[in-house]
Motif scaffolding. Structure first.
Motif, PDB file in Angstrom:
ATOM      1  N   ASP A  30       0.849  -1.179   0.000  1.00  0.00           N
ATOM      2  CA  ASP A  30       0.000   0.000   0.000  1.00  0.00           C
ATOM      3  C   ASP A  30       0.887   1.232   0.000  1.00  0.00           C
ATOM      4  OD1 ASP A  30      -1.844   1.956   0.353  1.00  0.00           O
ATOM      5  OD2 ASP A  30      -2.464   1.339   2.355  1.00  0.00           O
ATOM      6  N   HIS A  31       0.799   2.051  -1.054  1.00  0.00           N
ATOM      7  CA  HIS A  31       1.686   3.209  -1.183  1.00  0.00           C
ATOM      8  C   HIS A  31       0.990   4.529  -0.838  1.00  0.00           C
ATOM      9  CE1 HIS A  31       4.391   0.424  -3.033  1.00  0.00           C
ATOM     10  NE2 HIS A  31       3.543   0.176  -3.991  1.00  0.00           N
ATOM     11  N   ARG A  32      -0.231   4.486  -0.345  1.00  0.00           N
ATOM     12  CA  ARG A  32      -0.941   5.714  -0.065  1.00  0.00           C
ATOM     13  C   ARG A  32      -0.265   6.475   1.072  1.00  0.00           C
ATOM     14  NH1 ARG A  32      -6.780   3.307   0.896  1.00  0.00           N
ATOM     15  NH2 ARG A  32      -5.431   1.792   1.937  1.00  0.00           N
ATOM     16  N   GLU A  33       0.099   7.732   0.771  1.00  0.00           N
ATOM     17  CA  GLU A  33       0.697   8.595   1.782  1.00  0.00           C
ATOM     18  C   GLU A  33       1.877   7.928   2.479  1.00  0.00           C
ATOM     19  OE1 GLU A  33      -0.090  11.758   2.142  1.00  0.00           O
ATOM     20  OE2 GLU A  33      -1.557  11.534   0.537  1.00  0.00           O
ATOM     21  N   LYS A  34       2.695   7.240   1.717  1.00  0.00           N
ATOM     22  CA  LYS A  34       3.858   6.591   2.299  1.00  0.00           C
ATOM     23  C   LYS A  34       5.099   7.448   2.065  1.00  0.00           C
ATOM     24  CE  LYS A  34       1.552   3.032   3.682  1.00  0.00           C
ATOM     25  NZ  LYS A  34       1.209   2.911   5.110  1.00  0.00           N
ATOM     26  N   TYR A  35       5.755   7.795   3.168  1.00  0.00           N
ATOM     27  CA  TYR A  35       6.956   8.613   3.081  1.00  0.00           C
ATOM     28  C   TYR A  35       8.190   7.729   2.935  1.00  0.00           C
ATOM     29  CZ  TYR A  35       4.091  12.552   4.569  1.00  0.00           C
ATOM     30  OH  TYR A  35       3.127  13.518   4.649  1.00  0.00           O
ATOM     31  N   PHE A  36       9.010   8.066   1.959  1.00  0.00           N
ATOM     32  CA  PHE A  36      10.231   7.325   1.676  1.00  0.00           C
ATOM     33  C   PHE A  36      11.449   8.155   2.069  1.00  0.00           C
ATOM     34  CE2 PHE A  36       7.423   4.805  -0.814  1.00  0.00           C
ATOM     35  CZ  PHE A  36       8.059   3.633  -1.182  1.00  0.00           C
ATOM     36  N   SER A  37      12.417   7.507   2.709  1.00  0.00           N
ATOM     37  CA  SER A  37      13.718   8.110   2.972  1.00  0.00           C
ATOM     38  C   SER A  37      14.808   7.231   2.380  1.00  0.00           C
ATOM     39  CB  SER A  37      13.937   8.293   4.478  1.00  0.00           C
ATOM     40  OG  SER A  37      13.084   9.308   4.983  1.00  0.00           O
ATOM     41  N   VAL A  38      15.980   7.829   2.209  1.00  0.00           N
ATOM     42  CA  VAL A  38      17.078   7.158   1.512  1.00  0.00           C
ATOM     43  C   VAL A  38      18.334   7.227   2.362  1.00  0.00           C
ATOM     44  CG1 VAL A  38      18.408   7.052  -0.640  1.00  0.00           C
ATOM     45  CG2 VAL A  38      16.056   7.939  -0.679  1.00  0.00           C
ATOM     46  N   LEU A  39      19.025   6.102   2.469  1.00  0.00           N
ATOM     47  CA  LEU A  39      20.329   6.036   3.132  1.00  0.00           C
ATOM     48  C   LEU A  39      21.325   5.409   2.167  1.00  0.00           C
ATOM     49  CD1 LEU A  39      19.629   4.766   6.777  1.00  0.00           C
ATOM     50  CD2 LEU A  39      20.558   6.990   6.113  1.00  0.00           C
ATOM     51  N   GLY A  40      22.464   6.060   1.986  1.00  0.00           N
ATOM     52  CA  GLY A  40      23.446   5.488   1.076  1.00  0.00           C
ATOM     53  C   GLY A  40      24.705   6.313   0.996  1.00  0.00           C
ATOM     54  N   ASP A  41      25.374   6.181  -0.152  1.00  0.00           N
ATOM     55  CA  ASP A  41      26.627   6.890  -0.390  1.00  0.00           C
ATOM     56  C   ASP A  41      26.465   7.818  -1.589  1.00  0.00           C
ATOM     57  OD1 ASP A  41      26.716   5.074  -2.550  1.00  0.00           O
ATOM     58  OD2 ASP A  41      27.863   3.635  -1.373  1.00  0.00           O
ATOM     59  N   SER A  48      13.218  12.278   3.027  1.00  0.00           N
ATOM     60  CA  SER A  48      14.572  12.713   3.376  1.00  0.00           C
ATOM     61  C   SER A  48      15.602  11.807   2.716  1.00  0.00           C
ATOM     62  CB  SER A  48      14.774  12.705   4.900  1.00  0.00           C
ATOM     63  OG  SER A  48      14.607  11.394   5.421  1.00  0.00           O
ATOM     64  N   ASN A  49      16.803  12.365   2.572  1.00  0.00           N
ATOM     65  CA  ASN A  49      17.918  11.615   2.012  1.00  0.00           C
ATOM     66  C   ASN A  49      19.164  11.927   2.828  1.00  0.00           C
ATOM     67  OD1 ASN A  49      20.127  10.662   0.491  1.00  0.00           O
ATOM     68  ND2 ASN A  49      19.027  10.918  -1.437  1.00  0.00           N
ATOM     69  N   LEU A  50      19.673  10.949   3.547  1.00  0.00           N
ATOM     70  CA  LEU A  50      20.854  11.120   4.385  1.00  0.00           C
ATOM     71  C   LEU A  50      22.067  10.435   3.775  1.00  0.00           C
ATOM     72  CD1 LEU A  50      21.088  12.613   7.198  1.00  0.00           C
ATOM     73  CD2 LEU A  50      18.782  12.271   6.338  1.00  0.00           C
ATOM     74  N   SER A  51      22.129  10.363   2.453  1.00  0.00           N
ATOM     75  CA  SER A  51      23.269   9.757   1.776  1.00  0.00           C
ATOM     76  C   SER A  51      24.443  10.731   1.759  1.00  0.00           C
ATOM     77  CB  SER A  51      22.902   9.374   0.335  1.00  0.00           C
ATOM     78  OG  SER A  51      21.818   8.467   0.320  1.00  0.00           O
ATOM     79  N   ILE A  52      25.653  10.193   1.920  1.00  0.00           N
ATOM     80  CA  ILE A  52      26.864  11.010   1.966  1.00  0.00           C
ATOM     81  C   ILE A  52      27.938  10.353   1.104  1.00  0.00           C
ATOM     82  CG2 ILE A  52      28.728  11.863   3.443  1.00  0.00           C
ATOM     83  CD1 ILE A  52      26.774  12.125   5.702  1.00  0.00           C
ATOM     84  N   SER A  53      28.592  11.163   0.283  1.00  0.00           N
ATOM     85  CA  SER A  53      29.665  10.641  -0.563  1.00  0.00           C
ATOM     86  C   SER A  53      30.765  10.014   0.281  1.00  0.00           C
ATOM     87  CB  SER A  53      30.255  11.764  -1.423  1.00  0.00           C
ATOM     88  OG  SER A  53      29.305  12.259  -2.324  1.00  0.00           O
ATOM     89  N   GLY A  54      31.224   8.850  -0.138  1.00  0.00           N
ATOM     90  CA  GLY A  54      32.295   8.158   0.565  1.00  0.00           C
ATOM     91  C   GLY A  54      31.849   7.350   1.758  1.00  0.00           C
ATOM     92  N   ASN A  55      30.550   7.340   2.038  1.00  0.00           N
ATOM     93  CA  ASN A  55      30.073   6.667   3.247  1.00  0.00           C
ATOM     94  C   ASN A  55      30.288   5.155   3.181  1.00  0.00           C
ATOM     95  OD1 ASN A  55      27.621   8.046   5.314  1.00  0.00           O
ATOM     96  ND2 ASN A  55      28.584   6.096   5.749  1.00  0.00           N
ATOM     97  N   THR A  56      30.618   4.600   4.311  1.00  0.00           N
ATOM     98  CA  THR A  56      30.706   3.156   4.482  1.00  0.00           C
ATOM     99  C   THR A  56      29.697   2.722   5.537  1.00  0.00           C
ATOM    100  OG1 THR A  56      32.496   3.526   6.079  1.00  0.00           O
ATOM    101  CG2 THR A  56      33.139   2.935   3.839  1.00  0.00           C
ATOM    102  N   ILE A  57      29.323   1.475   5.470  1.00  0.00           N
ATOM    103  CA  ILE A  57      28.481   0.902   6.530  1.00  0.00           C
ATOM    104  C   ILE A  57      29.274   0.829   7.821  1.00  0.00           C
ATOM    105  CG2 ILE A  57      27.398  -1.250   7.316  1.00  0.00           C
ATOM    106  CD1 ILE A  57      25.657   0.138   5.315  1.00  0.00           C
ATOM    107  N   CYS A  58      30.498   0.403   7.711  1.00  0.00           N
ATOM    108  CA  CYS A  58      31.340   0.133   8.879  1.00  0.00           C
ATOM    109  C   CYS A  58      32.047   1.395   9.361  1.00  0.00           C
ATOM    110  CB  CYS A  58      32.358  -0.942   8.534  1.00  0.00           C
ATOM    111  SG  CYS A  58      33.315  -1.520   9.940  1.00  0.00           S
ATOM    112  N   THR A  59      32.103   1.580  10.663  1.00  0.00           N
ATOM    113  CA  THR A  59      32.795   2.732  11.235  1.00  0.00           C
ATOM    114  C   THR A  59      34.299   2.667  11.003  1.00  0.00           C
ATOM    115  OG1 THR A  59      32.850   1.576  13.362  1.00  0.00           O
ATOM    116  CG2 THR A  59      31.066   3.144  13.011  1.00  0.00           C
ATOM    117  N   ALA A  60      34.800   1.512  10.605  1.00  0.00           N
ATOM    118  CA  ALA A  60      36.222   1.384  10.300  1.00  0.00           C
ATOM    119  C   ALA A  60      36.558   1.936   8.924  1.00  0.00           C
ATOM    120  CB  ALA A  60      36.657  -0.080  10.368  1.00  0.00           C
TER     121      ALA A  60
END
Length: 216
Positions: A2-13, A60-72
């Protein structure tokens, strides 16, 4: 779904960035780069194409260039304070498109650490947004036109990371979007960052994989 009034956000690089949508100074795509990338507006990005195709509303989109999943990694992790920023003016995401991990592969982040922190990210997302569905994309590699067959070593090195994403999604309630299972690639500027055509191809891969899994 069901896509009615569904808010999408993005996480990535960087693949998932665009000026004015992702954090300031952390973007790779934008109008002033359109002549080079072929991506002139947010509607040209893979993620906005997916959101619109599913009848969703961008939040919202919280993607950042160079981002990694791992804190290392070089620019590591998705800490809780960043996850909280997926909320905008009191509105919370009901769908999260998570597409990250290529930088972990390229920076040789240890596989065990990658899997553990991918699981931790899913736990944090579930704790922050218990009603949200988190779509976890496995990793694809782009291809520069005329260089078919290149980067085979990277493709082989990606396989265990994709296996880790599959396992983490299964363990922590993520919805797997198995892009890698399609055995395809998209046109790219440098084998990683999609061209305008590549964005369309990547969006098609997402939608095809979501439909195959019964999400769309």
């Amino acid at each position: 779904m069901d896509h009615r009034e569904k808010y999408f956000s993005v996480l990535g690089d960087s693949i998932s960035t665009f000026q004015g949508y992702s954090p300031w100074g952390a973007d790779h795509y934008g109008p002033d780069l359109a002549a080079t990338t072929g991506v002139a507006c947010a509607e040209d990005t893979w993620w906005m194409k997916v959101i619109q195709a599913l009848g969703g509303t961008f939040l919202s989109n919280l993607s950042i260039s160079g981002n990694t999943i791992c804190t290392a990694g070089k620019m590591g992790g998705f800490p809780p304070n960043r996850i909280r920023q997926l909320t905008v003016e009191g509105r919370q995401p009901q769908r999260v498109l998570l597409y990250a991990g290529l930088n972990d592969v390229m920076f040789y982040v240890p596989l065990e650490a990658f899997q553990a922190e991918y699981r931790l990210l899913l736990v944090r997302l579930r704790q922050a947004y218990p009603q949200a569905q988190v779509f976890c994309g496995t990793l694809l590699l782009g291809e520069v036109e005329g260089t078919q067959g290149s980067l085979r070593g990277v493709l082989q090195r990606m396989e265990p990371y994709n296996a880790a994403i599959r396992e983490a999604a299964a363990q922590e309630g993520g919805l797997l979007v198995d892009l890698a299972a399609q055995s395809t690639r998209y046109l790219a500027l440098d084998a990683f960052h999609p061209t305008g055509v590549g964005m369309d191809q990547l969006a098609t891969c997402w939608l095809r994989a979501m439909e195959a899994a019964g999400y769309a």
